[in-house]
Motif scaffolding. Structure first.
Motif, PDB file in Angstrom:
ATOM      1  N   ARG A 230     -20.266  28.053 -44.847  1.00 30.79           N
ATOM      2  CA  ARG A 230     -19.815  26.678 -45.061  1.00 30.79           C
ATOM      3  C   ARG A 230     -18.629  26.367 -44.160  1.00 30.79           C
ATOM      4  O   ARG A 230     -17.916  27.261 -43.716  1.00 30.79           O
ATOM      5  CB  ARG A 230     -19.409  26.475 -46.518  1.00 30.79           C
ATOM      6  CG  ARG A 230     -20.545  26.558 -47.507  1.00 30.79           C
ATOM      7  CD  ARG A 230     -20.093  26.142 -48.880  1.00 30.79           C
ATOM      8  NE  ARG A 230     -19.625  24.754 -48.900  1.00 30.79           N
ATOM      9  CZ  ARG A 230     -19.408  24.065 -50.013  1.00 30.79           C
ATOM     10  NH1 ARG A 230     -19.596  24.623 -51.194  1.00 30.79           N
ATOM     11  NH2 ARG A 230     -18.991  22.823 -49.955  1.00 30.79           N
ATOM     12  N   ALA A 231     -18.423  25.098 -43.926  1.00 32.44           N
ATOM     13  CA  ALA A 231     -17.275  24.683 -43.114  1.00 32.44           C
ATOM     14  C   ALA A 231     -16.004  24.601 -43.953  1.00 32.44           C
ATOM     15  O   ALA A 231     -14.914  24.954 -43.486  1.00 32.44           O
ATOM     16  CB  ALA A 231     -17.554  23.333 -42.452  1.00 32.44           C
ATOM     17  N   VAL A 232     -16.138  24.140 -45.191  1.00 29.38           N
ATOM     18  CA  VAL A 232     -14.976  23.977 -46.069  1.00 29.38           C
ATOM     19  C   VAL A 232     -15.354  24.400 -47.483  1.00 29.38           C
ATOM     20  O   VAL A 232     -16.527  24.476 -47.838  1.00 29.38           O
ATOM     21  CB  VAL A 232     -14.469  22.512 -46.095  1.00 29.38           C
ATOM     22  CG1 VAL A 232     -13.993  22.081 -44.723  1.00 29.38           C
ATOM     23  CG2 VAL A 232     -15.554  21.572 -46.609  1.00 29.38           C
ATOM     24  N   PHE A 233     -14.322  24.648 -48.272  1.00 23.11           N
ATOM     25  CA  PHE A 233     -14.517  24.956 -49.684  1.00 23.11           C
ATOM     26  C   PHE A 233     -14.117  23.749 -50.516  1.00 23.11           C
ATOM     27  O   PHE A 233     -13.024  23.205 -50.337  1.00 23.11           O
ATOM     28  CB  PHE A 233     -13.665  26.161 -50.094  1.00 23.11           C
ATOM     29  CG  PHE A 233     -13.669  26.431 -51.578  1.00 23.11           C
ATOM     30  CD1 PHE A 233     -14.781  26.998 -52.183  1.00 23.11           C
ATOM     31  CD2 PHE A 233     -12.579  26.104 -52.362  1.00 23.11           C
ATOM     32  CE1 PHE A 233     -14.792  27.240 -53.551  1.00 23.11           C
ATOM     33  CE2 PHE A 233     -12.581  26.340 -53.722  1.00 23.11           C
ATOM     34  CZ  PHE A 233     -13.694  26.910 -54.319  1.00 23.11           C
ATOM     35  N   GLY A 234     -14.982  23.310 -51.401  1.00 20.81           N
ATOM     36  CA  GLY A 234     -14.661  22.186 -52.278  1.00 20.81           C
ATOM     37  C   GLY A 234     -13.960  22.669 -53.528  1.00 20.81           C
ATOM     38  O   GLY A 234     -14.434  23.596 -54.196  1.00 20.81           O
TER      39      GLY A 234
END
Length: 243
Positions: A230-234
């Protein structure tokens, strides 16, 4: 992300060269027989300190010898980084001491390990102090992919990432080169010995089994490499999974 395939490959030199060609490899210090081939054929390679294998086998590693091994290879153009010595189930003081003892001339290529059983404060400190931090499964969280492990990893991501879910440092997942894991995390890289370990498991290949080890390893590796992290963690992501 970078997919590092763990060695040794345990095959002929020709098969090892064919498999590693154009790939990324992780070379364990305690079994480094493939490093020459990796240096010649890989896009890049990193060096693991061998602490996990030593811990499993009850072996004590001479860290001075490891430092010299890293010095011998770290100027090679394909060399990426090296894992700073650690104690898998040790205390934070044990591991902080090993980080402090890491030679200054190797500082720029040293990567510390944060173990999941350690405090989140230590993780925050490491992500502020180093360009890259390795995440190691340990203690009650020694098995990647379990519900307990995912819960702890969620806590870790909320510390290691900023308010936008972007990692504060490059994150490497030790033994996390499984699409079911790394596709859900903002990892810069991960490693596993999956391709090597399962190349002799013929049930993985169906009716038509490739006759040579390099092809079998490559098939497994290509299946892994077709996925990305993933690009970012939510912050609202639910990472808890049922066993």
């Amino acid at each position: 992300m970078i997919h590092y395939h763990g060695t040794p490959c345990g095959a002929t030199r020709i098969d090892v060269a064919r498999f590693l060609s154009g790939r990324h490899a992780l070379i364990p210090f305690v079994r480094s027989e493939d490093i020459g081939t990796a240096a010649e054929f890989c896009q890049s390679f990193c060096v693991d300190n061998g602490a996990f294998s030593a811990w499993k086998q009850g072996v004590v590693i001479d860290w001075e010898t490891y430092y010299e091994f890293v010095r011998e290879w770290h100027r090679h153009p394909a060399f990426d980084w090296a894992v700073i010595p650690d104690v898998i189930d040790g205390s934070e003081n044990d591991n902080d001491r090993l980080v402090e003892q890491w030679p200054m001339d190797l500082r720029s290529i040293g990567v510390p390990v944060w173990h999941l059983h350690e405090s989140l404060d230590r993780l925050e400190h490491l992500t502020r102090s180093f360009h890259r931090v390795a995440l190691g499964s340990s203690g009650d969280y020694s098995s990647p992919g379990t519900s307990r492990w995912w819960s702890r990893m969620g806590d870790a991501m909320r510390v290691a990432c900023d308010e936008h879910g972007r990692p504060k440092a490059k994150l490497h997942g030790l033994r996390m080169l499984d699409p079911a894991i790394f596709q859900r995390l903002p990892l810069s890289s991960a490693d596993s010995t999956n391709a090597v370990r399962n190349s002799s498991n013929y049930s993985r290949f169906g009716t038509y089994i490739p006759p040579n080890a390099s092809t079998r390893m490559a098939i497994i590796a290509e299946r892994i490499e077709s996925h990305q992290s993933r690009a970012v963690f939510g912050s609202s992501d639910q990472l808890v999974m049922f066993d």
